[in-house]
Design an enzyme around this catalytic site. Structure first.
Site, PDB file in Angstrom:
ATOM      1  N   ALA A  60      -2.812  -0.671 -14.519  1.00  0.00           N
ATOM      2  CA  ALA A  60      -2.912  -1.817 -15.366  1.00  0.00           C
ATOM      3  C   ALA A  60      -3.790  -1.620 -16.455  1.00  0.00           C
ATOM      4  O   ALA A  60      -3.959  -2.448 -17.430  1.00  0.00           O
ATOM      5  CB  ALA A  60      -3.634  -2.949 -14.286  1.00  0.00           C
ATOM      6  N   ARG A  90      -6.953  -7.577 -16.442  1.00  0.00           N
ATOM      7  CA  ARG A  90      -6.683  -7.225 -15.332  1.00  0.00           C
ATOM      8  C   ARG A  90      -7.469  -7.694 -13.962  1.00  0.00           C
ATOM      9  O   ARG A  90      -7.327  -8.146 -12.912  1.00  0.00           O
ATOM     10  CB  ARG A  90      -6.243  -5.856 -14.825  1.00  0.00           C
ATOM     11  CG  ARG A  90      -7.491  -4.785 -15.072  1.00  0.00           C
ATOM     12  CD  ARG A  90      -7.118  -3.354 -14.786  1.00  0.00           C
ATOM     13  NE  ARG A  90      -8.346  -2.555 -14.723  1.00  0.00           N
ATOM     14  CZ  ARG A  90      -8.474  -1.326 -14.656  1.00  0.00           C
ATOM     15  NH1 ARG A  90      -7.495  -0.589 -14.093  1.00  0.00           N
ATOM     16  NH2 ARG A  90      -9.391  -0.595 -14.769  1.00  0.00           N
ATOM     17  N   THR A  98      -3.383  22.151  12.504  1.00  0.00           N
ATOM     18  CA  THR A  98      -3.018  22.863  11.312  1.00  0.00           C
ATOM     19  C   THR A  98      -1.624  23.180  11.434  1.00  0.00           C
ATOM     20  O   THR A  98      -0.997  23.045  10.333  1.00  0.00           O
ATOM     21  CB  THR A  98      -3.632  24.200  11.308  1.00  0.00           C
ATOM     22  OG1 THR A  98      -3.754  24.823  12.389  1.00  0.00           O
ATOM     23  CG2 THR A  98      -5.114  24.199  10.908  1.00  0.00           C
ATOM     24  N   ASP A 117       0.104  15.179   4.480  1.00  0.00           N
ATOM     25  CA  ASP A 117       0.612  16.247   5.206  1.00  0.00           C
ATOM     26  C   ASP A 117       0.800  15.335   6.390  1.00  0.00           C
ATOM     27  O   ASP A 117       0.317  14.488   6.889  1.00  0.00           O
ATOM     28  CB  ASP A 117      -0.319  17.471   5.442  1.00  0.00           C
ATOM     29  CG  ASP A 117      -1.525  17.053   6.054  1.00  0.00           C
ATOM     30  OD1 ASP A 117      -1.497  16.696   7.293  1.00  0.00           O
ATOM     31  OD2 ASP A 117      -2.479  17.482   5.680  1.00  0.00           O
ATOM     32  N   LEU A 118       1.696  15.967   7.555  1.00  0.00           N
ATOM     33  CA  LEU A 118       2.160  15.353   8.595  1.00  0.00           C
ATOM     34  C   LEU A 118       0.893  15.043   9.725  1.00  0.00           C
ATOM     35  O   LEU A 118       0.885  13.959  10.307  1.00  0.00           O
ATOM     36  CB  LEU A 118       3.214  16.272   9.461  1.00  0.00           C
ATOM     37  CG  LEU A 118       3.746  15.483  10.558  1.00  0.00           C
ATOM     38  CD1 LEU A 118       4.186  14.261  10.343  1.00  0.00           C
ATOM     39  CD2 LEU A 118       4.887  16.479  11.388  1.00  0.00           C
ATOM     40  N   ARG A 128      -2.722   2.636  11.974  1.00  0.00           N
ATOM     41  CA  ARG A 128      -1.986   1.366  11.324  1.00  0.00           C
ATOM     42  C   ARG A 128      -0.994   0.607  11.754  1.00  0.00           C
ATOM     43  O   ARG A 128      -0.351  -0.287  11.554  1.00  0.00           O
ATOM     44  CB  ARG A 128      -1.891   1.843   9.702  1.00  0.00           C
ATOM     45  CG  ARG A 128      -2.913   2.298   8.901  1.00  0.00           C
ATOM     46  CD  ARG A 128      -4.258   1.194   9.116  1.00  0.00           C
ATOM     47  NE  ARG A 128      -5.286   1.634   8.276  1.00  0.00           N
ATOM     48  CZ  ARG A 128      -6.408   0.642   7.906  1.00  0.00           C
ATOM     49  NH1 ARG A 128      -6.482  -0.375   8.487  1.00  0.00           N
ATOM     50  NH2 ARG A 128      -7.469   1.267   7.143  1.00  0.00           N
ATOM     51  N   GLN A 143      -7.034  -1.406   1.649  1.00  0.00           N
ATOM     52  CA  GLN A 143      -7.384  -0.684   2.918  1.00  0.00           C
ATOM     53  C   GLN A 143      -6.738   0.687   3.354  1.00  0.00           C
ATOM     54  O   GLN A 143      -7.292   1.508   3.679  1.00  0.00           O
ATOM     55  CB  GLN A 143      -6.558  -1.748   3.992  1.00  0.00           C
ATOM     56  CG  GLN A 143      -7.114  -2.862   4.609  1.00  0.00           C
ATOM     57  CD  GLN A 143      -6.393  -3.534   5.870  1.00  0.00           C
ATOM     58  OE1 GLN A 143      -5.148  -3.816   5.644  1.00  0.00           O
ATOM     59  NE2 GLN A 143      -7.151  -3.907   6.817  1.00  0.00           N
ATOM     60  N   TRP A 144      -5.551   0.816   2.770  1.00  0.00           N
ATOM     61  CA  TRP A 144      -4.839   2.154   2.814  1.00  0.00           C
ATOM     62  C   TRP A 144      -5.518   3.212   1.969  1.00  0.00           C
ATOM     63  O   TRP A 144      -5.754   4.198   2.832  1.00  0.00           O
ATOM     64  CB  TRP A 144      -3.533   1.866   2.054  1.00  0.00           C
ATOM     65  CG  TRP A 144      -2.367   3.006   2.230  1.00  0.00           C
ATOM     66  CD1 TRP A 144      -2.614   4.429   2.097  1.00  0.00           C
ATOM     67  CD2 TRP A 144      -1.009   2.543   2.322  1.00  0.00           C
ATOM     68  NE1 TRP A 144      -1.320   5.023   2.311  1.00  0.00           N
ATOM     69  CE2 TRP A 144      -0.258   3.900   2.566  1.00  0.00           C
ATOM     70  CE3 TRP A 144      -0.179   1.563   2.697  1.00  0.00           C
ATOM     71  CZ2 TRP A 144       1.044   3.818   2.596  1.00  0.00           C
ATOM     72  CZ3 TRP A 144       1.052   1.611   2.635  1.00  0.00           C
ATOM     73  CH2 TRP A 144       1.743   2.698   2.765  1.00  0.00           C
ATOM     74  N   ILE A 145      -6.288   2.967   1.032  1.00  0.00           N
ATOM     75  CA  ILE A 145      -6.850   4.129   0.407  1.00  0.00           C
ATOM     76  C   ILE A 145      -8.324   4.592   1.068  1.00  0.00           C
ATOM     77  O   ILE A 145      -8.754   5.587   0.838  1.00  0.00           O
ATOM     78  CB  ILE A 145      -7.472   3.610  -1.229  1.00  0.00           C
ATOM     79  CG1 ILE A 145      -7.585   4.808  -2.050  1.00  0.00           C
ATOM     80  CG2 ILE A 145      -8.658   2.888  -1.011  1.00  0.00           C
ATOM     81  CD1 ILE A 145      -6.277   5.383  -2.559  1.00  0.00           C
TER      82      ILE A 145
END
Length: 303
Positions: free
Chosen positions: A123, A196, A89, A212-213, A223, A109-111
């Site tokens: 799009a 698209r 936290t 957040d960090l 990654r 991948q990122w999502i």
């Protein structure tokens, strides 16, 4: 990296603006604000906004100790303690908002990291640019023989040239057809939200990504790892450099206790203890599977 004249002008305007503030300021990140850091052939990462710094992490941690408790502990030491003992936290008190331009297959991948706020270029409303990720020849690689989700050695000669030619020609042909379908020159034109679907997964998209960090560190741990796919790893490495300028104490602790660290199972710890006592430990008497043993040897022996 492709930035339009309008985007470059906007960046210059944003970087030229300053304002007095009473909030926490990270001098390192202030220097990076709005600047587009190139990634891959047309992509970039740039910082749009942020909240908090190393001191904000310590402030959040100390509020839970009670008045006066631990107040003399130095910030770096406290942050390293928090990271070492998996506190989360206090790191959530810092946030960053990034503007990222990336290929669609990297975005998919990122999502998978669902702990951020995301708003992507649509799009349905807008027309995507004719920009595609085409890998450099050294990154056109064969399927790995030992890892079903990885790549092996780079393709060579005519085979590499043939693959690159197909990637380029297929991308251009798909975009030509995309333009032809939405064109209203002598026809109604297909709706953008339908047209698209014909675009390939290497076309570039853009989004704002706020996180957040604590959750950013989790993203980077996975990654920025050497085993991550190259195309997302280079984004993570760029972000690592940004975070190192934003919260240097926290990032150094992250490097030491996450990026450069290793996780050992109870059986692996037992093997290390036996080795330190001078016992001969092998895969057969370790209690580890063959794959676990290979991973264990990589950690303790570096082979």
């Amino acid at each position: 990296m492709s930035l339009s004249t309008e985007q470059l002008a906007e960046i210059e305007e944003q970087r030229g603006q300053t304002a007095p503030t009473r909030r926490a300021v990270s001098e390192g990140l202030e220097e990076r604000l709005f600047t587009a850091h190139p990634v891959l052939d047309h992509g970039f990462v740039r910082v749009i906004d942020y909240m908090g710094d190393d001191a904000a992490i310590c402030q959040a941690a100390r509020v839970s100790y009670g008045k006066g408790t631990k107040s003399v502990q130095n910030d770096e030491g406290l942050i390293r303690y928090l990271m070492r003992h998996w506190h989360s936290t206090p790191f959530e008190m810092c946030e960053i908002k990034l503007h990222v331009k990336l290929p669609v297959f990297v975005a998919r991948q990122w999502i998978r990291h669902r702990t951020a706020n995301v708003n992507e270029y649509s799009a349905r409303y807008s027309i995507l640019d004719r920009e595609f990720y085409i890998p450099a020849p050294e990154h056109v690689a064969a399927q790995s023989e030992i890892n079903n989700q990885g790549r092996g050695d780079a393709l060579q000669g005519e085979e590499a040239a043939r693959v690159l030619d197909m990637l380029k020609s297929d991308s251009m042909r798909c975009y030509d057809n995309y333009e032809a379908m939405i064109s209203q020159d002598g026809q109604q034109g297909l709706a953008r939200e339908l047209a698209r679907m014909n675009l390939p997964a290497n076309v570039y998209t853009q989004w704002y990504w706020k996180v957040d960090l604590h959750n950013l560190f989790h993203f980077l741990r996975l990654r920025a790892d050497a085993h991550a796919q190259y195309e997302i790893r280079v984004y993570a490495e760029t972000m690592c450099n940004i975070v190192a300028d934003w919260v240097p104490f926290a990032y150094k602790a992250f490097e030491d206790y996450r990026l450069g660290a290793a996780s050992l199972s109870a059986q692996m710890v037992n093997c290390v203890q036996r080795m330190l006592r001078g016992e001969e430990v092998s895969q057969e008497n370790s209690g580890l599977s063959a794959r676990e043993w290979r991973e264990f040897e990589t950690i303790v022996r570096g082979n």
